[in-house]
Design an enzyme around this catalytic site. Sequence first.
Site, mmCIF file in Angstrom:
data_model
loop_
_atom_site.group_PDB
_atom_site.id
_atom_site.type_symbol
_atom_site.label_atom_id
_atom_site.label_comp_id
_atom_site.label_asym_id
_atom_site.label_seq_id
_atom_site.Cartn_x
_atom_site.Cartn_y
_atom_site.Cartn_z
ATOM 1 N N GLY A 175 0.800 -1.228 0.000
ATOM 2 C CA GLY A 175 0.000 0.000 0.000
ATOM 3 C C GLY A 175 0.827 1.271 0.000
ATOM 4 O O GLY A 175 1.982 1.302 -0.456
ATOM 5 N N GLY A 197 1.822 23.167 2.328
ATOM 6 C CA GLY A 197 1.388 22.339 3.448
ATOM 7 C C GLY A 197 2.569 21.991 4.332
ATOM 8 O O GLY A 197 3.464 21.257 3.910
ATOM 9 N N VAL A 253 2.999 17.051 8.582
ATOM 10 C CA VAL A 253 4.058 16.044 8.713
ATOM 11 C C VAL A 253 4.705 15.752 7.358
ATOM 12 O O VAL A 253 5.943 15.800 7.222
ATOM 13 C CB VAL A 253 3.476 14.741 9.308
ATOM 14 C CG1 VAL A 253 4.544 13.673 9.372
ATOM 15 C CG2 VAL A 253 2.898 15.007 10.680
ATOM 16 N N ASP A 272 -6.576 4.250 7.073
ATOM 17 C CA ASP A 272 -6.804 5.606 6.555
ATOM 18 C C ASP A 272 -8.223 5.817 6.042
ATOM 19 O O ASP A 272 -8.760 6.920 6.125
ATOM 20 C CB ASP A 272 -5.833 5.905 5.404
ATOM 21 C CG ASP A 272 -4.443 6.282 5.899
ATOM 22 O OD1 ASP A 272 -4.181 6.105 7.105
ATOM 23 O OD2 ASP A 272 -3.621 6.739 5.075
ATOM 24 N N HIS A 288 23.803 3.127 31.332
ATOM 25 C CA HIS A 288 24.590 4.357 31.121
ATOM 26 C C HIS A 288 25.836 4.064 30.277
ATOM 27 O O HIS A 288 26.476 3.043 30.494
ATOM 28 C CB HIS A 288 25.028 4.924 32.470
ATOM 29 C CG HIS A 288 25.940 6.118 32.327
ATOM 30 N ND1 HIS A 288 25.456 7.363 31.995
ATOM 31 C CD2 HIS A 288 27.291 6.224 32.437
ATOM 32 C CE1 HIS A 288 26.483 8.211 31.917
ATOM 33 N NE2 HIS A 288 27.609 7.548 32.174
HETATM 34 C C1 LIG Z 1 4.672 10.558 2.150
HETATM 35 C C2 LIG Z 1 4.061 9.783 3.283
HETATM 36 C C3 LIG Z 1 4.846 9.410 4.363
HETATM 37 C C4 LIG Z 1 4.293 8.693 5.415
HETATM 38 N N1 LIG Z 1 5.088 8.347 6.467
HETATM 39 C C5 LIG Z 1 4.564 7.645 7.493
HETATM 40 C C6 LIG Z 1 5.381 7.235 8.575
HETATM 41 O O1 LIG Z 1 6.582 7.490 8.609
HETATM 42 N N2 LIG Z 1 4.815 6.531 9.576
HETATM 43 C C7 LIG Z 1 3.483 6.207 9.573
HETATM 44 O O2 LIG Z 1 3.014 5.571 10.520
HETATM 45 N N3 LIG Z 1 2.684 6.594 8.570
HETATM 46 C C8 LIG Z 1 3.190 7.291 7.523
HETATM 47 N N4 LIG Z 1 2.381 7.641 6.470
HETATM 48 C C9 LIG Z 1 0.960 7.259 6.523
HETATM 49 C C10 LIG Z 1 0.774 5.785 6.153
HETATM 50 O O3 LIG Z 1 1.381 5.525 4.909
HETATM 51 C C11 LIG Z 1 -0.694 5.444 6.104
HETATM 52 O O4 LIG Z 1 -1.315 5.840 7.316
HETATM 53 C C12 LIG Z 1 -0.888 3.952 5.920
HETATM 54 O O5 LIG Z 1 -0.297 3.515 4.719
HETATM 55 C C13 LIG Z 1 -2.377 3.602 5.904
HETATM 56 O O6 LIG Z 1 -2.514 2.236 5.740
HETATM 57 P P1 LIG Z 1 -3.832 1.599 5.104
HETATM 58 O O7 LIG Z 1 -3.606 0.134 5.128
HETATM 59 O O8 LIG Z 1 -5.013 2.144 5.789
HETATM 60 O O9 LIG Z 1 -3.911 2.136 3.608
HETATM 61 P P2 LIG Z 1 -2.876 2.196 2.408
HETATM 62 O O10 LIG Z 1 -1.491 2.036 2.864
HETATM 63 O O11 LIG Z 1 -3.228 3.415 1.652
HETATM 64 O O12 LIG Z 1 -3.217 0.901 1.551
HETATM 65 C C14 LIG Z 1 -4.442 0.747 0.920
HETATM 66 C C15 LIG Z 1 -4.283 -0.225 -0.223
HETATM 67 O O13 LIG Z 1 -5.570 -0.525 -0.732
HETATM 68 C C16 LIG Z 1 -5.506 -0.630 -2.146
HETATM 69 N N5 LIG Z 1 -6.856 -0.424 -2.667
HETATM 70 C C17 LIG Z 1 -7.622 0.697 -2.610
HETATM 71 N N6 LIG Z 1 -8.841 0.468 -3.132
HETATM 72 C C18 LIG Z 1 -8.857 -0.825 -3.541
HETATM 73 C C19 LIG Z 1 -9.823 -1.659 -4.158
HETATM 74 N N7 LIG Z 1 -11.050 -1.229 -4.411
HETATM 75 N N8 LIG Z 1 -9.468 -2.918 -4.468
HETATM 76 C C20 LIG Z 1 -8.239 -3.403 -4.183
HETATM 77 N N9 LIG Z 1 -7.290 -2.663 -3.586
HETATM 78 C C21 LIG Z 1 -7.591 -1.398 -3.251
HETATM 79 C C22 LIG Z 1 -4.511 0.450 -2.528
HETATM 80 O O14 LIG Z 1 -3.947 0.196 -3.800
HETATM 81 C C23 LIG Z 1 -3.497 0.334 -1.402
HETATM 82 O O15 LIG Z 1 -2.476 -0.565 -1.735
HETATM 83 C C24 LIG Z 1 2.913 8.336 5.398
HETATM 84 C C25 LIG Z 1 2.123 8.690 4.304
HETATM 85 C C26 LIG Z 1 2.694 9.395 3.250
HETATM 86 C C27 LIG Z 1 1.820 9.744 2.084
#
Ligand SMILES: Cc1cc2nc3c(=O)[nH]c(=O)nc-3n(C[C@H](O)[C@H](O)[C@H](O)COP(=O)(O)OP(=O)(O)OC[C@H]3O[C@@H](n4cnc5c(N)ncnc54)[C@H](O)[C@@H]3O)c2cc1C
Length: 513
Positions: free
Chosen positions: A42, A187, A190, A327, A464
């Site tokens: 993801g 923006g 973070v 997310d 330490h």
């Molecule tokens: C630049 C950046 C830096 C970041 N750094 C950090 C960090 O250092 N530490 C941290 O904790 N968080 C960080 N984050 C946030 C973190 O990446 C997200 O909070 C996290 O990835 C969310 O996880 P998720 O599983 O909810 O969704 P995602 O990681 O967004 O994964 C969702 C997946 O679902 C798939 N998908 C969507 N719709 C469908 C569908 N209908 N069918 C099949 N597949 C689908 C997508 O392709 C994706 O692969 C960062 C984000 C960004 C943008």
Amino acid sequence: MQEEKLYDIAIIGAGPGGYHAAIRAAQEGAKVALIEKERLGGTCLNWGCIPTKALLASAHLLEKIKESEEFGIKVEDVSFDFPKIVERKNKVVDELCDGVAALQKAWKNDVYYGHGKIIGGDAEKGYKLEIKGDKTERITAKRVIIATGSSPALIPVFNVDHERILTSDDILAPDFDVVPKRLLVIGAGVIGCEFADVFNRFGSEVTLLEMLDSPIATEEPMIIKELEKRFKDRGIRIKTSVRVLSVDNKGDEVEVKTIPADVPQEEMDSAVKTVFKGDYCLVAIGRKKESDELGLEELGINTMRGQIEVDPLTLETSAKGIYAIGDVTGGIMLAHVASYEGDVAVANALFSLGFKLKPEKASYRVVPATIFASPTIGSVGLRRKEAKALGIQVILGMFPYNSLGKAKCMGEEGLLMILADKHTLQILGASCIGEGSPELIAEVALAMKNGLTIEDITHTIHSHPTMSEMVLEAAEAVVGQAVHKKGRPYVPIMKQIYLAPLPVEVKEVETPK
Ligand SMILES: Cc1cc2nc3c(=O)[nH]c(=O)nc-3n(C[C@H](O)[C@H](O)[C@H](O)COP(=O)(O)OP(=O)(O)OC[C@H]3O[C@@H](n4cnc5c(N)ncnc54)[C@H](O)[C@@H]3O)c2cc1C
């Protein structure tokens, strides 16, 4: 016609929420389908946490080499090869994605590549899902977890063209290997701060444009001030309280037109405009929740501005047997929160199917968070402002890096503050700026999770010389006993509280349970 496969759980989305949930469910003996339309891992592995930190690792190393003379080491003609740095970043990403695939295989989870959608069914008979990829496949699952995450918000005014006006996905793309001479970042949250930091270290002239009156506005004021100071010292320009009116790709550069953020709508046309120019502009203003085309409406699943509404404790949506995590629910948008929610949803989903495990209730009292800039910022639990809003009387202990032997040896600067309930000395939160802050915060998080008090930390022997002694000394400072900090105990510390930018009122309140 081929018979549809039946699963205990189908998970849509293989980010840190979905892929983690899939493994957890398999560990409990469930038959699992994991559906992903792009790449396993993801946002986190492909366009977020991991690629940014891989770039940061190179930037950090470069900075350390540049500072080496201070340590008595001479390195001449320091240079870097950005395409190589990007190549390494891509390799780290690919290896970790392959690792996720190998783990799914090891747990015998079926991975489907394509867009997943729930096309009907219910919790009694099972839900029907359709996966549209190279071919269209259909499966049935008794329970479904939606973990479809988020993507960069594309708001028309920012005019993202993916050429010079970029999202974080664009700038982290495997083939983006340019260090912009001038980089505008819209923006200063973070994500904006992390990119500003990395590209500044590779030599970009960076300007951060922020509508609020401070960057990373949710952090403790003292931490924000320290970050602003360090960024300014390194030449990162921070323009706060500015509203972006337009962003234009002029061919060989980008122009961003702004006005002061407090100009009322009706006076915007006549307001004095300031134009910022850069070679590239990164738009880091927020994330869109990926809830389109999932079949939610047909199933009566409630959403609000794209985010899927869930029961805050069970993470079940308004459709029985369908859960949402990470997310896409618009909660705390962090990878480890998505994974944690995966654990909760899996436990509840499998419990409802009669698996032998305990149901779980989500709790967000102890969520560590990190901003991976230089300096790194880590925090957990309450900030003083939040404690005040909750009517909790707090006491604060602070300890600076430059009073700690290990930090001095390492040439690191920063500070750690720990917040405790004034009556019970139970630890309520901590904020830290400086190298290693996420690791220091991890100790406080463990203490908070277990309801520990300041004394539980002060009575724990810390090795330490280590950075972990920062936690010991900051905890000691709460009760006026920090050994390596000048000042009479207790009274100066109370003063410190009342003189701090966000004073905590003294009033008798019931100690929260
Ligand atoms: C630049 C950046 C830096 C970041 N750094 C950090 C960090 O250092 N530490 C941290 O904790 N968080 C960080 N984050 C946030 C973190 O990446 C997200 O909070 C996290 O990835 C969310 O996880 P998720 O599983 O909810 O969704 P995602 O990681 O967004 O994964 C969702 C997946 O679902 C798939 N998908 C969507 N719709 C469908 C569908 N209908 N069918 C099949 N597949 C689908 C997508 O392709 C994706 O692969 C960062 C984000 C960004 C943008």
